[in-house]
Design a protein around this motif. Structure first.
Motif, mmCIF file in Angstrom:
data_model
loop_
_atom_site.group_PDB
_atom_site.id
_atom_site.type_symbol
_atom_site.label_atom_id
_atom_site.label_comp_id
_atom_site.label_asym_id
_atom_site.label_seq_id
_atom_site.Cartn_x
_atom_site.Cartn_y
_atom_site.Cartn_z
ATOM 1 N N VAL A 1 -9.674 -10.463 -6.702
ATOM 2 C CA VAL A 1 -10.136 -10.133 -4.965
ATOM 3 C C VAL A 1 -8.679 -8.982 -4.579
ATOM 4 C CG1 VAL A 1 -10.735 -10.722 -3.029
ATOM 5 C CG2 VAL A 1 -11.787 -12.181 -4.542
ATOM 6 N N ARG A 2 -8.023 -9.985 -4.272
ATOM 7 C CA ARG A 2 -6.371 -8.592 -3.794
ATOM 8 C C ARG A 2 -6.422 -7.041 -4.870
ATOM 9 N NH1 ARG A 2 -1.703 -13.261 -4.710
ATOM 10 N NH2 ARG A 2 0.074 -11.578 -3.276
ATOM 11 N N ALA A 3 -6.544 -7.599 -6.976
ATOM 12 C CA ALA A 3 -6.734 -5.817 -6.639
ATOM 13 C C ALA A 3 -7.702 -5.003 -6.488
ATOM 14 C CB ALA A 3 -7.162 -5.634 -8.173
ATOM 15 N N ALA A 4 -8.634 -5.583 -5.357
ATOM 16 C CA ALA A 4 -9.289 -5.340 -4.256
ATOM 17 C C ALA A 4 -9.021 -4.419 -3.848
ATOM 18 C CB ALA A 4 -11.147 -5.815 -5.047
ATOM 19 N N MET A 5 -8.566 -5.359 -3.070
ATOM 20 C CA MET A 5 -7.632 -4.706 -1.690
ATOM 21 C C MET A 5 -6.941 -4.035 -1.592
ATOM 22 S SD MET A 5 -7.807 -8.587 0.673
ATOM 23 C CE MET A 5 -6.305 -9.265 -0.617
ATOM 24 N N ASN A 6 -6.074 -4.343 -2.575
ATOM 25 C CA ASN A 6 -4.782 -3.229 -2.669
ATOM 26 C C ASN A 6 -5.746 -1.883 -3.102
ATOM 27 O OD1 ASN A 6 -2.024 -4.170 -3.380
ATOM 28 N ND2 ASN A 6 -2.963 -5.344 -4.352
ATOM 29 N N GLY A 7 -6.822 -1.226 -3.921
ATOM 30 C CA GLY A 7 -7.073 -0.334 -3.560
ATOM 31 C C GLY A 7 -8.077 0.237 -1.981
ATOM 32 N N GLY A 8 -8.573 -0.986 -1.563
ATOM 33 C CA GLY A 8 -9.414 -0.863 -0.104
ATOM 34 C C GLY A 8 -8.457 -0.318 0.739
ATOM 35 N N VAL A 9 -7.041 -0.971 0.624
ATOM 36 C CA VAL A 9 -6.333 -0.458 2.194
ATOM 37 C C VAL A 9 -5.478 1.056 1.887
ATOM 38 C CG1 VAL A 9 -4.305 -1.933 0.636
ATOM 39 C CG2 VAL A 9 -4.285 -1.514 3.271
ATOM 40 N N GLY A 10 -5.952 1.312 0.404
ATOM 41 C CA GLY A 10 -5.145 2.598 0.701
ATOM 42 C C GLY A 10 -5.929 3.461 0.613
ATOM 43 N N GLY A 11 -7.506 3.322 0.428
ATOM 44 C CA GLY A 11 -8.905 4.262 0.891
ATOM 45 C C GLY A 11 -9.001 5.280 -0.351
ATOM 46 N N CYS A 12 -9.064 4.024 -1.022
ATOM 47 C CA CYS A 12 -9.660 4.914 -2.670
ATOM 48 C C CYS A 12 -11.012 4.451 -2.746
ATOM 49 C CB CYS A 12 -9.467 3.221 -3.836
ATOM 50 S SG CYS A 12 -7.199 3.303 -4.505
ATOM 51 N N PRO A 13 -11.287 5.210 -3.801
ATOM 52 C CA PRO A 13 -13.132 5.179 -3.855
ATOM 53 C C PRO A 13 -13.660 3.689 -4.715
ATOM 54 C CG PRO A 13 -11.822 7.204 -5.409
ATOM 55 C CD PRO A 13 -10.768 6.519 -4.622
ATOM 56 N N HIS A 14 -14.571 3.465 -3.880
ATOM 57 C CA HIS A 14 -15.296 2.418 -3.344
ATOM 58 C C HIS A 14 -14.809 1.784 -5.178
ATOM 59 C CE1 HIS A 14 -15.908 4.096 -0.080
ATOM 60 N NE2 HIS A 14 -16.141 3.167 0.600
ATOM 61 N N ALA A 15 -15.648 2.456 -5.741
ATOM 62 C CA ALA A 15 -15.832 1.595 -7.384
ATOM 63 C C ALA A 15 -14.371 1.400 -8.187
ATOM 64 C CB ALA A 15 -16.051 3.070 -8.020
ATOM 65 N N ALA A 16 -13.195 2.501 -7.468
ATOM 66 C CA ALA A 16 -11.597 1.913 -8.237
ATOM 67 C C ALA A 16 -11.121 0.364 -7.410
ATOM 68 C CB ALA A 16 -11.000 3.295 -7.471
ATOM 69 N N GLY B 1 -6.558 -1.345 7.168
ATOM 70 C CA GLY B 1 -4.768 -0.494 7.230
ATOM 71 C C GLY B 1 -3.854 -0.764 7.303
ATOM 72 N N TRP B 2 -3.583 -0.134 6.153
ATOM 73 C CA TRP B 2 -1.615 -0.768 5.344
ATOM 74 C C TRP B 2 -0.875 -1.053 6.759
ATOM 75 C CZ3 TRP B 2 2.953 1.327 6.377
ATOM 76 C CH2 TRP B 2 2.682 2.916 7.179
ATOM 77 N N LYS B 3 -0.636 -0.795 8.069
ATOM 78 C CA LYS B 3 0.297 -1.560 8.185
ATOM 79 C C LYS B 3 0.204 -3.434 8.442
ATOM 80 C CE LYS B 3 1.452 2.613 11.052
ATOM 81 N NZ LYS B 3 1.500 3.021 12.482
ATOM 82 N N MET B 4 -1.684 -3.545 8.197
ATOM 83 C CA MET B 4 -1.153 -4.586 8.991
ATOM 84 C C MET B 4 -1.369 -5.677 6.989
ATOM 85 S SD MET B 4 -2.659 -5.083 11.629
ATOM 86 C CE MET B 4 -3.068 -6.086 11.860
ATOM 87 N N PHE B 5 -1.203 -4.691 6.500
ATOM 88 C CA PHE B 5 -1.231 -5.629 5.021
ATOM 89 C C PHE B 5 -0.117 -5.551 4.260
ATOM 90 C CE2 PHE B 5 -1.866 -5.145 0.632
ATOM 91 C CZ PHE B 5 -3.232 -5.664 0.082
ATOM 92 N N PRO B 6 0.509 -7.047 3.754
ATOM 93 C CA PRO B 6 1.362 -7.427 2.861
ATOM 94 C C PRO B 6 2.338 -6.372 1.730
ATOM 95 C CG PRO B 6 -0.174 -8.991 2.454
ATOM 96 C CD PRO B 6 -0.840 -7.940 3.207
ATOM 97 N N PHE B 7 3.504 -5.673 2.265
ATOM 98 C CA PHE B 7 4.262 -4.665 1.051
ATOM 99 C C PHE B 7 5.101 -5.853 0.805
ATOM 100 C CE2 PHE B 7 7.438 -1.779 0.434
ATOM 101 C CZ PHE B 7 6.679 -0.992 -0.261
#
Lengths: 276, 263
Positions: A82-97, A246-252
């Motif tokens: 799920v974290r893998a999917a969220m990393n794709g989502g937060v960056g605005g990747c294609p949904h399939a990614a 958005g990425w500002k709310m996502f842990p880095f």
């Protein structure tokens, strides 16, 4: 005009539209009319079972598959796939990614698809014979050839990072065990603590899932495919949520990374000389 | 078992592999990326990322050739086919190439045979050095697994890459390597006794073994190698009318399942 490049299948057949040989007028799944019959009469999980087993499930089997799907639908945002999917989502990747990332990470041997694959083989070989499990659980893979998969590092279906069997795992075990066809799941519930002692780890959800998939007569290939697919809804939902947050709310994790082999800073090019 | 590893990792992620000090510098396996590695070509950096080592220019040419000779821009090859379909249905470039790459880790071609090929050569080399007989080792492997990866080839009788790769290895001075000569010895035995041919996987694995790679390092080195062949297929699929490549009529589905029945 048929083509020598056609696919052979026992799953699917089509009749063409009169005006277009490339468009289906009707499609049959294992002989059942998908859009004329299944669509209006079957549930999603009955159809899913048909696709993987080739036959209609009875009511208990459809219920077991549906309850398992609920249990697996969202591993939650702490889980690696799920974290893998969220990393794709937060960056605005294609949904399939996001889903591809989730599948790849969720395919692994710690709680993932390949763990279920190995465990399905054990269920097939050992079944509910308690005498066989002590030898197989610590050494679950008999083909020891070099492989793309690493050697298994823990007893499949058990969590090497666990302290005791978590309540949700026990709840799923109990709920599925109530369904009449869940013979293996009931056996697992009855012998959980013995098996946990052998595994030196508590039962995990992947272990319950494999037992249920064995009760549904899925082979290891069907079981892994279902396990991978049924965990995607949560990955998708969390990926969409992080996209919106958005990425500002996502842990880095930058500050969390501690380098142990550091050559230290070098002198940088002179910005002024470069006109910067 | 317990959660002690999680608690340890919770405090910090310790690594010698690297870190990006954003706005400042980047360390890549113990070297400053911008200062110490900037003159390296990307392929050299990729190999360094895997092994932590730099190879000689001749070794680099050999390893590069193995990638080059496996770059077939033919959409009948399964990973390329997937990339072409992806382009033709107007998926994105990255998704298209990754879809092809993801099915390069196959059992009858690609990474699993590659990994088993290098492992077989390394094990056999050690066993021979310990005094065992090559014919015994080959026959034992065939008896147990029915296959020796790197020998025989699905779909084709001959591997056209073999001649070129052997010539390249000779030209660059790698044809006398312990694993390379072994790979050819195995070929001669299998050709004579089992009528099996050799494919590029055995020779490429021999090069990897002679260059000191582990099976994992060797797989990582090969992982992107099909991608140059996929790109033309993706582009070709994208250039053709959408949904049109490799069209399939309904009647081309060769069905052998149950007769029509009612739900």
């Amino acid at each position: 005009m048929s083509s020598k490049y056609g696919y052979r299948t026992k799953v699917w057949s089509e009749e063409p539209e009169a005006d277009n040989p490339f468009a289906a007028h009707s499609a049959l799944c294992y002989g059942y009319d998908v859009y004329g019959d299944i669509l209006t009469k079957a549930s999603w999980f009955e159809y899913l079972y048909l696709l993987f087993r080739g036959e209609k499930p009875n009511a208990d089997q459809a219920q077991l598959l549906e309850k398992l799907a609920i249990a697996l639908a969202n591993p939650g945002p702490r889980e690696a796939s799920v974290r893998a999917a969220m990393n794709g989502g937060v960056g605005g990747c294609p949904h399939a990614a996001s889903l591809m990332a989730s599948l790849a990470v969720g395919a692994g041997q710690y709680g993932g698809g390949h763990e279920v694959y190995i465990l399905m083989q054990l269920w097939r070989e050992c079944g509910t014979d308690m005498e066989q499990w002590p030898a197989r659980l610590p050494s679950p893979v008999s083909d020891t050839r070099e492989d793309i998969w690493r050697p298994m590092e823990h007893a499949p279906g058990f969590d090497p990072n666990g302290e005791s069997c978590p309540k949700p795992v026990r709840q799923v075990l109990e709920a599925l065990a109530e369904i009449p066809c869940a013979i293996t799941v009931r056996w697992l519930a009855q012998h959980r603590q013995e098996l946990e002692t052998i595994a030196d780890a508590p039962l995990s959800l992947s272990g319950v899932a494999a037992a249920a998939l064995h009760d549904l007569a899925m082979n290891e290939h069907a079981a892994v495919m279902l396990y991978l697919m049924l965990r995607l809804p949560g990955a998708a939902a969390h990926a969409i949520e992080q996209r919106d947050l958005g990425w500002k709310m996502f842990p880095f994790y930058g500050d969390h990374i501690k380098l142990t082999d550091d050559p230290g800073p070098f002198e940088l090019p002179n910005a002024e000389e470069l006109g910067l | 078992m317990s959660n002690k590893h999680l608690r340890q990792q919770e405090t910090a992620h310790e690594t010698a592999m690297g870190k990006a000090f954003l706005c400042e510098r980047v360390v890549f396996r113990g070297k400053d990326l911008h200062q110490e590695l900037s003159e390296r070509d990307w392929f050299s950096l990729y190999l360094y990322s895997i092994t932590g080592k730099f190879y000689t220019p001749e070794q680099m040419r050999m390893l590069n050739y193995i990638w080059v000779c496996t770059s077939y821009p033919d959409p009948s090859i399964w990973p390329n086919h997937v990339a072409e379909l992806a382009g033709n249905v107007r998926s994105t470039p990255s998704l298209s190439l990754m879809s092809g790459l993801s099915i390069s880790e196959a059992s009858i071609y690609g990474r699993r045979p590659d990994r088993r090929a290098i492992d077989f050569l390394q094990r056999t080399r050690k066993a021979l050095d310990a005094g065992e007989e090559l014919s015994d080792l080959i026959n034992a492997a065939l008896k147990k697994y029915r296959v020796i990866y790197g020998y025989g080839r699905p779909l084709a009788r001959l591997d056209e890459r073999v001649l070129h790769l052997v010539k390249k290895a000779r030209d660059l001075g790698f044809a006398d390597g312990a694993h390379f000569t072994l790979a050819l010895e195995i070929y001669h035995y299998l050709k004579k006794n089992k009528r099996l041919t050799i494919n590029v996987a055995a020779l490429a694995a021999a090069i990897g073994a002679d260059f000191g790679m582990s099976p994992e390092e060797y797989q990582l080195y090969l992982t992107p190698c099909f991608i140059a062949g996929m790109v033309p297929c993706y582009l070709d699929g994208a250039a053709k009318p959408e949904g049109s490549v490799f069209p399939m009529r309904c009647e081309s589905i060769q069905y052998s399942g149950p007769e029509r029945r009612s739900w």
